[in-house]
Design a protein around this motif. Sequence first.
Motif, short mmCIF file in Angstrom:
data_model
loop_
_atom_site.label_atom_id
_atom_site.label_comp_id
_atom_site.label_asym_id
_atom_site.label_seq_id
_atom_site.Cartn_x
_atom_site.Cartn_y
_atom_site.Cartn_z
N TYR A 190 0.84 -1.21 0.00
CA TYR A 190 0.00 0.00 0.00
C TYR A 190 0.87 1.25 0.00
O TYR A 190 0.66 2.16 -0.82
N ASN A 245 -3.32 9.37 6.97
CA ASN A 245 -2.79 8.02 7.08
C ASN A 245 -1.90 7.86 8.31
O ASN A 245 -2.06 6.93 9.11
N LEU A 286 -9.11 -0.24 3.52
CA LEU A 286 -8.88 -0.40 2.08
C LEU A 286 -10.20 -0.51 1.32
O LEU A 286 -10.37 0.09 0.24
N PHE A 301 -11.79 2.90 1.25
CA PHE A 301 -11.08 3.78 0.32
C PHE A 301 -11.49 3.47 -1.12
O PHE A 301 -11.75 4.37 -1.93
N GLY A 302 -11.55 2.18 -1.46
CA GLY A 302 -11.89 1.80 -2.81
C GLY A 302 -13.30 2.18 -3.21
O GLY A 302 -13.58 2.37 -4.40
N VAL A 326 -6.80 2.90 7.45
CA VAL A 326 -5.66 2.18 6.88
C VAL A 326 -4.42 2.41 7.74
O VAL A 326 -3.66 1.48 8.05
N CYS A 339 1.67 -1.61 -9.74
CA CYS A 339 0.53 -0.71 -9.73
C CYS A 339 0.43 0.06 -11.05
O CYS A 339 -0.65 0.17 -11.64
N TRP A 349 -8.41 2.20 -10.55
CA TRP A 349 -7.62 2.35 -9.33
C TRP A 349 -8.34 1.80 -8.11
O TRP A 349 -7.71 1.28 -7.18
N ARG A 350 -9.66 1.86 -8.10
CA ARG A 350 -10.40 1.33 -6.96
C ARG A 350 -10.23 -0.18 -6.82
O ARG A 350 -10.22 -0.74 -5.72
N TYR A 368 -7.37 -1.30 -4.54
CA TYR A 368 -7.66 -1.29 -3.11
C TYR A 368 -8.49 -2.51 -2.72
O TYR A 368 -8.25 -3.14 -1.68
N ALA A 412 -7.29 -5.56 -0.22
CA ALA A 412 -8.15 -5.90 0.92
C ALA A 412 -8.48 -7.39 0.92
O ALA A 412 -8.48 -8.04 1.98
#
Length: 388
Positions: free
Chosen positions: A23, A52, A87, A90-91, A106, A151, A161-162, A165, A169
């Motif tokens: 991450y 964070n 995670l 966030f996603g 996170v 990535c 991008w989601r 995450y 997870a």
Amino acid sequence: MQTTSRSTLAALCCIAMLLYSVYLGAVGVLLPYLGTAFSLGAEAQGRLFPANFAGFVVGVLLCGYLSDHWGRKAVLLIGLAVYAGGLLLFGSASSYALALAAALLVGAGSGAMEVVANALAADLYPEKRAFLLNALQVAFGAGAAASPSLCRYLLTHNTEWRTLYFGLAGINIAVFIVLSLCRLPRSERHEALELAALRAVLQKPSFALLCLMQALYVGAEVSFFSWLPTYFEGRLPGGTAWMAGVGTLFWITMTLGRFALGGLLGRFALLKLTALCAGGGVVFSALALVWQTLPPVLLCVALAGLFFSGIFSLVLAEAGERFPRVAGTAFGGVVAAGGLGGALVPWLIGALAGGSLGWQGALLLVPLSLVGVLLLSLHLSTELSTAR
């Protein structure tokens, strides 16, 4: 149920560290995508770091303490669960405010994972404590080295991008399930953070200086590898092709440096090694920002990673040497201070980059932070020599 082997548990501790580093290592590549998704400038993107690492500090301080009372396994499972939940949130975040709240979770989960995984590994092999702790740092470096390029590859091959995450997870949940089925040996020891002892240690000026050193170092490290992809993409001629590769390069040499450090420990004083690493980091991180030709910049980034590699563990080791009776407490305090640096310095660089300084000027805060580490290590070394 049979007791799980120590090697299996140690491997799970390494995997927990690797999951956190994946991450963290990918943040620099993801920042521009988050900026586009939520219509953010550099200063707003930089708010991700305080969110964070604020959670990280809370996770370190609280969960190190709780693991003494509830056991390492229980608190590590809590850390994994909070990390996976953050995670997933966030996603699925529909706004940047929700993404920042997810980053807080996170950070809290990863802070718990880091402090408890290190403590559990040390408990499992007290006769090989230094070896195991170094192995966890190598696992961290391996994850951070692989994640930027991986990535970037996925993002440029039609992966949203989601999804990244959600995928991380999912892996985290799998590790949670495996660990929940494990049974720790009866000899499990508890040597984590004690808040009462921490208050006593905080009264020592040398401890405060070690915390400041770690805060400056972590702030410099996180800023360097997180913002370099943005700098390469927008400000360095030909740098776009290396947007992800620069992070991988930095973490490869970081990991190699950690292997090399093992051969130097015991031969030289810890603070002298710290000063050497900080001095080299100052020189090569500054040169990486001064030059505008890609090959020498990449060389300087690689050499900077080599010198950065030892500072975190050397400062921790010095804290253990100075406060051997409360080593767990000292470690927890110093790691928490590093989290504060990781929150503030990257955010400040993002804020400064939007002004007249630009990215090149703002990133000079990295070598300036390492100058502080260098001066403090020399001061403490002189103080120690005088005391003897």
